[in-house]
Scaffold this motif. Sequence first.
Motif, short mmCIF file in Angstrom:
data_model
loop_
_atom_site.label_atom_id
_atom_site.label_comp_id
_atom_site.label_asym_id
_atom_site.label_seq_id
_atom_site.Cartn_x
_atom_site.Cartn_y
_atom_site.Cartn_z
N MET A 182 -12.16 24.20 -74.01
CA MET A 182 -13.26 25.09 -73.69
C MET A 182 -14.53 24.28 -73.49
SD MET A 182 -14.93 28.25 -75.86
CE MET A 182 -13.85 29.52 -75.23
N VAL A 183 -15.35 24.72 -72.53
CA VAL A 183 -16.65 24.10 -72.28
C VAL A 183 -17.73 25.14 -72.54
CG1 VAL A 183 -18.15 23.06 -70.54
CG2 VAL A 183 -15.72 22.46 -70.60
N VAL A 184 -18.73 24.73 -73.32
CA VAL A 184 -19.90 25.55 -73.60
C VAL A 184 -21.10 24.82 -73.02
CG1 VAL A 184 -21.36 26.57 -75.41
CG2 VAL A 184 -18.88 26.39 -75.75
N THR A 185 -21.92 25.51 -72.23
CA THR A 185 -23.12 24.89 -71.70
C THR A 185 -24.33 25.57 -72.34
OG1 THR A 185 -23.30 26.37 -69.78
CG2 THR A 185 -22.03 24.33 -69.49
N ILE A 186 -25.33 24.77 -72.68
CA ILE A 186 -26.58 25.27 -73.25
C ILE A 186 -27.72 24.65 -72.45
CG2 ILE A 186 -28.04 25.41 -75.29
CD1 ILE A 186 -25.50 25.26 -77.00
N ASP A 187 -28.36 25.50 -71.65
CA ASP A 187 -29.46 25.05 -70.80
C ASP A 187 -30.77 25.67 -71.25
OD1 ASP A 187 -27.89 23.50 -69.03
OD2 ASP A 187 -27.27 25.30 -67.97
N GLY A 188 -31.86 25.17 -70.68
CA GLY A 188 -33.17 25.72 -70.95
C GLY A 188 -34.24 24.65 -70.86
N PRO A 189 -35.49 25.06 -70.97
CA PRO A 189 -36.60 24.13 -70.86
C PRO A 189 -36.77 23.27 -72.12
CG PRO A 189 -37.42 26.32 -71.34
CD PRO A 189 -35.94 26.45 -71.13
N THR B 189 -27.07 15.90 -71.77
CA THR B 189 -27.30 15.40 -70.41
C THR B 189 -28.73 14.92 -70.24
OG1 THR B 189 -27.87 17.58 -69.49
CG2 THR B 189 -25.54 16.94 -69.48
N GLY B 190 -29.67 15.54 -70.93
CA GLY B 190 -31.05 15.08 -70.86
C GLY B 190 -31.20 13.67 -71.39
N GLU B 191 -30.46 13.37 -72.46
CA GLU B 191 -30.52 12.01 -73.00
C GLU B 191 -29.95 11.01 -72.00
OE1 GLU B 191 -28.81 9.83 -76.89
OE2 GLU B 191 -30.36 11.38 -77.15
N MET B 192 -28.96 11.43 -71.24
CA MET B 192 -28.40 10.53 -70.23
C MET B 192 -29.47 10.18 -69.18
SD MET B 192 -24.65 12.34 -69.88
CE MET B 192 -23.84 11.12 -68.82
N TYR B 193 -30.29 11.17 -68.80
CA TYR B 193 -31.38 10.90 -67.86
C TYR B 193 -32.48 10.07 -68.52
CZ TYR B 193 -29.40 14.07 -64.42
OH TYR B 193 -28.58 14.65 -63.49
N VAL C 61 -19.61 20.64 -75.76
CA VAL C 61 -20.83 21.43 -75.64
C VAL C 61 -21.82 20.56 -74.89
CG1 VAL C 61 -22.70 22.60 -76.85
CG2 VAL C 61 -20.39 22.66 -77.81
N LEU C 62 -22.17 21.01 -73.68
CA LEU C 62 -23.12 20.26 -72.86
C LEU C 62 -24.48 20.93 -72.94
CD1 LEU C 62 -20.23 19.90 -71.40
CD2 LEU C 62 -21.60 19.02 -69.53
N GLU C 63 -25.51 20.13 -73.08
CA GLU C 63 -26.86 20.68 -73.07
C GLU C 63 -27.68 20.01 -71.98
OE1 GLU C 63 -29.99 19.01 -75.65
OE2 GLU C 63 -28.32 18.44 -76.94
N GLY C 64 -28.56 20.78 -71.36
CA GLY C 64 -29.42 20.21 -70.33
C GLY C 64 -30.22 21.26 -69.61
N ARG C 65 -30.42 21.02 -68.33
CA ARG C 65 -31.19 21.94 -67.48
C ARG C 65 -30.28 22.73 -66.56
NH1 ARG C 65 -36.36 21.42 -69.50
NH2 ARG C 65 -37.01 19.30 -69.42
N ASP C 66 -29.23 22.06 -66.07
CA ASP C 66 -28.38 22.71 -65.07
C ASP C 66 -26.89 22.56 -65.37
OD1 ASP C 66 -28.05 20.00 -64.50
OD2 ASP C 66 -28.60 20.16 -62.39
N THR C 67 -26.54 22.48 -66.64
CA THR C 67 -25.13 22.28 -66.97
C THR C 67 -24.29 23.52 -66.64
OG1 THR C 67 -25.41 22.93 -69.30
CG2 THR C 67 -25.63 20.59 -68.77
N GLY C 68 -24.88 24.70 -66.75
CA GLY C 68 -24.14 25.92 -66.43
C GLY C 68 -24.17 26.29 -64.96
N THR C 69 -25.14 25.75 -64.23
CA THR C 69 -25.25 26.08 -62.81
C THR C 69 -24.65 25.02 -61.91
OG1 THR C 69 -27.49 25.13 -62.77
CG2 THR C 69 -27.32 27.53 -63.05
#
Length: 192
Positions: free
Chosen positions: A1-8, A31-35, A103-111
């Motif tokens: 299962m993949v869970v995405t958590i996005d937001g500002p 993902t933000g840390e990767m950037y 669980v992926l977190e970032g800005r556009d992980t769900g889109t």
Amino acid sequence: MVVTIDGPAGAGKSTVARAVAERLGYRHVDTGEMYRELTAVALERGVDLDDAAALAALVGTSPAAAVDLRSERISANVSAVSRHEPVRERMRARQREIARDAVLEGRDTGTRVCPDAEVKIYLTASVAERARRRASELGIPPAGVERAIAERDHRDAAQLAPAPDAHTLDTTGLDAERVIEQVLGLVREARA
């Protein structure tokens, strides 16, 4: 299962994503840390932040161990690095490779990164609340942070739209545990 958590910035993504991943026994992918890592490498090497090809070629390169990825210098430049489509394409490919029981977190992980994720969350909070949280993390007054967050929201507007099927949670005034429990509840529903 993949869970995405996005937001500002400052909405609580990191705190919630880490805890949810830990409780599920999943990998946490920031993902933000990767950037931020890519930004640190580019700044260390003096790479022109307008050179999309040079930046994309650095994706996957580790920065110096002692670099503070949450420093204002990195924060001020990460949008300039992440705005380039060739950079985002290479980064998304790396993120998809590791998005298994994650669980992926970032800005556009769900889109854009994992549009087929089973659970998509979009966390938000007022600018004042997000500035208060970030200032507390950094140990500085919130006034300048609020302005910086508003400017970053403006620069990152293209990546900040929630997925149409995301569950939007406003975290203003909520403690982290309450938000974590709400997200875990949505995961349980998706599994049922």
